[in-house]
Design a protein around this motif. Structure first.
Motif, PDB file in Angstrom:
ATOM      1  N   LEU A  59     -25.381 -19.055  22.871  1.00 17.77           N
ATOM      2  CA  LEU A  59     -25.961 -17.781  22.446  1.00 17.77           C
ATOM      3  C   LEU A  59     -26.961 -17.235  23.551  1.00 17.77           C
ATOM      4  N   ALA A  60     -26.883 -16.051  23.646  1.00 18.51           N
ATOM      5  CA  ALA A  60     -28.041 -15.035  24.588  1.00 18.51           C
ATOM      6  C   ALA A  60     -28.509 -13.972  23.492  1.00 18.51           C
ATOM      7  N   ILE A  61     -29.843 -13.985  23.533  1.00 16.90           N
ATOM      8  CA  ILE A  61     -30.362 -12.993  22.713  1.00 16.90           C
ATOM      9  C   ILE A  61     -31.416 -12.138  23.584  1.00 16.90           C
ATOM     10  N   LYS A  62     -31.811 -11.028  23.066  1.00 18.03           N
ATOM     11  CA  LYS A  62     -32.878 -10.380  23.654  1.00 18.03           C
ATOM     12  C   LYS A  62     -33.712  -9.870  22.561  1.00 18.03           C
ATOM     13  N   ILE A  63     -35.164  -9.524  22.845  1.00 12.60           N
ATOM     14  CA  ILE A  63     -35.940  -8.894  22.073  1.00 12.60           C
ATOM     15  C   ILE A  63     -35.474  -7.454  21.964  1.00 12.60           C
ATOM     16  N   SER A  64     -35.076  -6.986  20.747  1.00 10.29           N
ATOM     17  CA  SER A  64     -34.497  -5.724  20.451  1.00 10.29           C
ATOM     18  C   SER A  64     -35.537  -4.630  20.043  1.00 10.29           C
ATOM     19  N   SER A  65     -36.580  -5.275  19.382  1.00  7.85           N
ATOM     20  CA  SER A  65     -37.670  -4.450  18.516  1.00  7.85           C
ATOM     21  C   SER A  65     -38.962  -5.337  18.298  1.00  7.85           C
ATOM     22  N   ILE A  66     -39.993  -4.314  18.577  1.00  8.76           N
ATOM     23  CA  ILE A  66     -41.362  -4.937  18.301  1.00  8.76           C
ATOM     24  C   ILE A  66     -42.117  -4.263  17.627  1.00  8.76           C
ATOM     25  N   ILE A  67     -43.095  -4.741  16.751  1.00  8.41           N
ATOM     26  CA  ILE A  67     -44.160  -3.800  16.267  1.00  8.41           C
ATOM     27  C   ILE A  67     -45.271  -4.614  16.419  1.00  8.41           C
ATOM     28  N   GLU A  68     -46.253  -4.329  17.094  1.00  9.02           N
ATOM     29  CA  GLU A  68     -47.277  -5.176  17.526  1.00  9.02           C
ATOM     30  C   GLU A  68     -48.040  -5.692  16.689  1.00  9.02           C
ATOM     31  N   ASN A  69     -48.217  -6.919  16.604  1.00  6.72           N
ATOM     32  CA  ASN A  69     -48.683  -7.952  15.754  1.00  6.72           C
ATOM     33  C   ASN A  69     -48.107  -8.069  14.496  1.00  6.72           C
ATOM     34  N   LYS A  70     -47.050  -7.496  14.155  1.00  3.16           N
ATOM     35  CA  LYS A  70     -46.378  -7.416  12.774  1.00  3.16           C
ATOM     36  C   LYS A  70     -44.813  -8.108  12.850  1.00  3.16           C
ATOM     37  N   GLU A  71     -44.101  -7.607  13.729  1.00  2.00           N
ATOM     38  CA  GLU A  71     -42.582  -7.949  13.792  1.00  2.00           C
ATOM     39  C   GLU A  71     -42.113  -8.057  15.409  1.00  2.00           C
ATOM     40  N   ILE A  72     -41.136  -9.053  15.113  1.00  2.00           N
ATOM     41  CA  ILE A  72     -40.195  -9.298  16.450  1.00  2.00           C
ATOM     42  C   ILE A  72     -39.047  -9.445  15.902  1.00  2.00           C
ATOM     43  N   ILE A  73     -37.980  -8.926  16.511  1.00  2.00           N
ATOM     44  CA  ILE A  73     -36.486  -8.883  16.319  1.00  2.00           C
ATOM     45  C   ILE A  73     -35.862  -9.139  17.580  1.00  2.00           C
ATOM     46  N   ALA A  74     -34.968 -10.302  17.399  1.00  2.35           N
ATOM     47  CA  ALA A  74     -34.020 -10.528  18.655  1.00  2.35           C
ATOM     48  C   ALA A  74     -32.627 -10.533  18.028  1.00  2.35           C
ATOM     49  N   THR A  75     -31.808 -10.047  19.040  1.00  2.00           N
ATOM     50  CA  THR A  75     -30.422  -9.583  18.636  1.00  2.00           C
ATOM     51  C   THR A  75     -29.495 -10.229  19.864  1.00  2.00           C
ATOM     52  N   PRO A  76     -28.416 -10.672  19.641  1.00  2.00           N
ATOM     53  CA  PRO A  76     -27.436 -11.385  20.605  1.00  2.00           C
ATOM     54  C   PRO A  76     -27.140 -10.196  21.725  1.00  2.00           C
ATOM     55  N   THR A  77     -26.947 -10.638  22.837  1.00  2.00           N
ATOM     56  CA  THR A  77     -26.520  -9.854  23.855  1.00  2.00           C
ATOM     57  C   THR A  77     -25.100 -10.003  24.371  1.00  2.00           C
ATOM     58  N   GLU A  78     -24.413 -10.873  23.864  1.00  2.00           N
ATOM     59  CA  GLU A  78     -23.139 -10.818  24.125  1.00  2.00           C
ATOM     60  C   GLU A  78     -21.956 -11.212  23.014  1.00  2.00           C
ATOM     61  N   ASP A  79     -21.028 -11.267  22.985  1.00  2.00           N
ATOM     62  CA  ASP A  79     -20.218 -11.257  21.694  1.00  2.00           C
ATOM     63  C   ASP A  79     -20.520 -12.626  20.887  1.00  2.00           C
ATOM     64  N   VAL A  80     -20.582 -12.486  19.726  1.00  2.00           N
ATOM     65  CA  VAL A  80     -20.862 -13.563  18.829  1.00  2.00           C
ATOM     66  C   VAL A  80     -19.782 -13.621  17.942  1.00  2.00           C
ATOM     67  N   PRO A  81     -19.688 -15.033  17.137  1.00  2.00           N
ATOM     68  CA  PRO A  81     -18.659 -14.765  16.080  1.00  2.00           C
ATOM     69  C   PRO A  81     -18.866 -14.168  14.971  1.00  2.00           C
ATOM     70  N   PHE A  82     -20.216 -13.711  14.538  1.00  2.00           N
ATOM     71  CA  PHE A  82     -20.546 -12.907  13.299  1.00  2.00           C
ATOM     72  C   PHE A  82     -22.020 -12.140  13.862  1.00  2.00           C
ATOM     73  N   ALA A  83     -22.195 -11.188  13.346  1.00  2.00           N
ATOM     74  CA  ALA A  83     -23.140 -10.316  13.547  1.00  2.00           C
ATOM     75  C   ALA A  83     -24.723 -11.256  13.040  1.00  2.00           C
ATOM     76  N   LEU A  84     -25.627 -10.984  13.979  1.00  2.00           N
ATOM     77  CA  LEU A  84     -26.845 -11.791  13.730  1.00  2.00           C
ATOM     78  C   LEU A  84     -28.151 -11.324  13.970  1.00  2.00           C
ATOM     79  N   GLU A  85     -29.135 -11.245  13.413  1.00  2.00           N
ATOM     80  CA  GLU A  85     -30.399 -10.718  13.744  1.00  2.00           C
ATOM     81  C   GLU A  85     -31.490 -11.955  13.550  1.00  2.00           C
ATOM     82  N   LEU A  86     -32.308 -12.286  14.415  1.00  2.00           N
ATOM     83  CA  LEU A  86     -33.401 -13.175  14.207  1.00  2.00           C
ATOM     84  C   LEU A  86     -34.678 -12.577  14.259  1.00  2.00           C
ATOM     85  N   LYS A  87     -35.411 -12.429  13.099  1.00  2.00           N
ATOM     86  CA  LYS A  87     -36.495 -11.743  12.839  1.00  2.00           C
ATOM     87  C   LYS A  87     -37.902 -12.569  12.554  1.00  2.00           C
TER      88      LYS A  87
END
Length: 133
Positions: free
Chosen positions: A55-83
């Motif tokens: 798995l390769a992920i990158k931070i795709s969205s940040i709200i300062e002191n509230k939220e961090i979202i990471a999503t895959p940067t390469e093909d994965v077997p299913f859509a995925l989001e880590l928040k």
């Protein structure tokens, strides 16, 4: 979409928890033993999940002191989001919620929901232990 969540109370203000989580280099400390071949920068991470996938992920969205979202940067077997969502309780404590959202069909859900829940729980509990030390 299947959403797997784990919450934990941490005896640190939200900005300190956010500072730790916003750097993906720190996330290696949150991973269980079945994660290996870890490499990361502040914004991206690559790793292998034993007997499962790379798995390769990158931070795709940040709200300062509230939220961090990471999503895959390469093909994965299913859509995925880590928040990670942080809620500052105002008394020097923060509620941290780790949510893993995955687009799983019924068969995949039966196979991976348990391991994903264990991963989310492991990461929140480890985060609490690291930041409470």
């Amino acid at each position: 979409m299947t959403i797997i969540e784990s919450k934990v109370q941490i005896n640190k203000p939200a900005n300190e928890v956010f500072e730790f989580l916003s750097d993906l280099n720190n996330h290696q400390q949150l991973m269980p033993d079945n994660i290996y071949n870890w490499s990361s920068t502040k914004d991206e991470a690559r790793f292998t999940i034993q007997n499962m996938a790379k798995l390769a992920i990158k931070i795709s969205s940040i709200i300062e002191n509230k939220e961090i979202i990471a999503t895959p940067t390469e093909d994965v077997p299913f859509a995925l989001e880590l928040k990670w969502t942080l809620n500052d309780n105002g008394d020097g404590q923060t509620e941290a919620t780790h949510a893993i959202s995955a687009d799983l069909n019924m068969m995949m859900k039966m196979i991976v929901a348990g391991p994903l829940q264990k991963l989310a729980d492991h990461q929140t509990n480890t985060l609490k232990n690291i930041l409470s030390a």
